[in-house]
Design a protein around this motif. Structure first.
Motif, mmCIF file in Angstrom:
data_model
loop_
_atom_site.group_PDB
_atom_site.id
_atom_site.type_symbol
_atom_site.label_atom_id
_atom_site.label_comp_id
_atom_site.label_asym_id
_atom_site.label_seq_id
_atom_site.Cartn_x
_atom_site.Cartn_y
_atom_site.Cartn_z
ATOM 1 N N UNK A 7 -22.729 -57.765 -57.665
ATOM 2 C CA UNK A 7 -24.120 -57.579 -57.292
ATOM 3 C C UNK A 7 -24.682 -56.352 -57.897
ATOM 4 N N UNK A 8 -25.926 -56.333 -58.610
ATOM 5 C CA UNK A 8 -26.594 -55.229 -59.349
ATOM 6 C C UNK A 8 -27.931 -55.319 -59.395
ATOM 7 N N UNK A 9 -28.351 -55.204 -58.013
ATOM 8 C CA UNK A 9 -30.053 -55.425 -58.047
ATOM 9 C C UNK A 9 -30.822 -54.294 -57.492
ATOM 10 N N UNK A 10 -31.105 -53.544 -58.302
ATOM 11 C CA UNK A 10 -31.765 -52.014 -57.982
ATOM 12 C C UNK A 10 -33.068 -52.654 -57.240
ATOM 13 N N UNK A 11 -33.941 -53.644 -57.563
ATOM 14 C CA UNK A 11 -34.982 -54.016 -56.724
ATOM 15 C C UNK A 11 -34.617 -54.274 -55.208
ATOM 16 N N UNK A 12 -33.459 -54.641 -54.722
ATOM 17 C CA UNK A 12 -33.300 -54.825 -53.356
ATOM 18 C C UNK A 12 -32.530 -53.726 -52.738
ATOM 19 N N UNK A 13 -31.870 -52.901 -53.832
ATOM 20 C CA UNK A 13 -31.105 -51.779 -53.487
ATOM 21 C C UNK A 13 -29.787 -52.232 -53.257
ATOM 22 N N UNK A 14 -29.402 -53.558 -53.613
ATOM 23 C CA UNK A 14 -28.033 -53.910 -53.264
ATOM 24 C C UNK A 14 -26.795 -53.851 -54.537
ATOM 25 N N UNK A 15 -25.853 -53.163 -54.161
ATOM 26 C CA UNK A 15 -24.839 -53.017 -55.104
ATOM 27 C C UNK A 15 -23.414 -53.279 -54.663
ATOM 28 N N UNK A 16 -22.854 -54.217 -55.199
ATOM 29 C CA UNK A 16 -21.482 -54.699 -54.663
ATOM 30 C C UNK A 16 -20.629 -54.828 -55.708
#
Length: 207
Positions: free
Chosen positions: A72-81
């Motif tokens: 997961x790489x989603x700067x919009x939601x602030x989620x990184x996995x």
């Protein structure tokens, strides 16, 4: 071994009156489930966007294979996995895998490392490391029993068997120690690297 694995395991698990999250010196784990897990919450004083940029920059520079490991790489939601693996130098373990989950908000982020699995020599599948600490407790108890038996056994043949069992148990415990030291070093590298990157410190900090 003198005691069945299941009965001894139940004894070990029931003898943990401490809080669920064991954060003593050493590899952190949940005393109720056995799960190896480490969570750090870091105050940043920065916007979510700026923190995400710094964290993602550190990950991309630290892991050349970042395109393969990112889940997961989603700067919009602030989620990184992301998930990766590292080698272990021991007789019982060949490598271990882990998951890193980062949740970024304005002013702070949290980083959890969990889902730790190990791979043994000759194995093709990783298995959960959640039973490591209960198993270590069993081995330590068995080792105490063997040491006691050695202290009063005089028969040479029986002593030879006990000495062999003691060597085996000590070897197992040493392998677990080596693997956990390797895991802890990797966990600390990740947590410290992310924190320094956000603070603009270190060779891999975002410029």
């Amino acid at each position: 071994m003198k005691h069945s694995l299941l009965s001894t395991l139940l004894i070990v698990l029931l003898c943990f009156p401490e809080p669920a999250s064991a954060q003593k010196a050493g590899l952190p784990y949940n005393r109720f489930t056995g799960e190896i897990t480490q969570t750090k919450v870091v105050q940043t004083g920065q916007s979510k966007a700026k923190t995400c940029q710094a964290l993602r920059s550190w990950i991309f520079k630290t892991y050349p294979n970042y395109r393969e490991i990112m889940k997961v790489d989603d700067p919009g939601t602030g989620k990184i996995v992301y998930q990766d693996k590292e080698p272990i130098v021991s007789g019982k373990f060949k490598s271990f895998s882990y998951r890193v989950s980062i949740d970024v908000k304005d002013g702070l982020y949290s980083c959890t490392i969990d889902q730790v699995r190990t791979l043994g020599p000759g194995s093709t599948e990783f298995t959960s490391a959640d039973m490591d600490f209960p198993t270590i407790g069993i081995f330590k108890k068995d080792l105490d029993d063997v040491e006691r038996d050695i202290s009063y056994t005089t028969n040479k043949r029986e002593l030879a068997k006990l000495y062999k069992e003691r060597r085996t148990l000590k070897s197992f415990l040493l392998d677990y120690h080596k693997s956990h030291q390797t895991m802890l070093a990797q966990f600390n590298m990740i947590q410290n690297g992310l924190r320094l990157a956000v603070n603009g410190i270190g060779p891999l900090a975002a410029k």
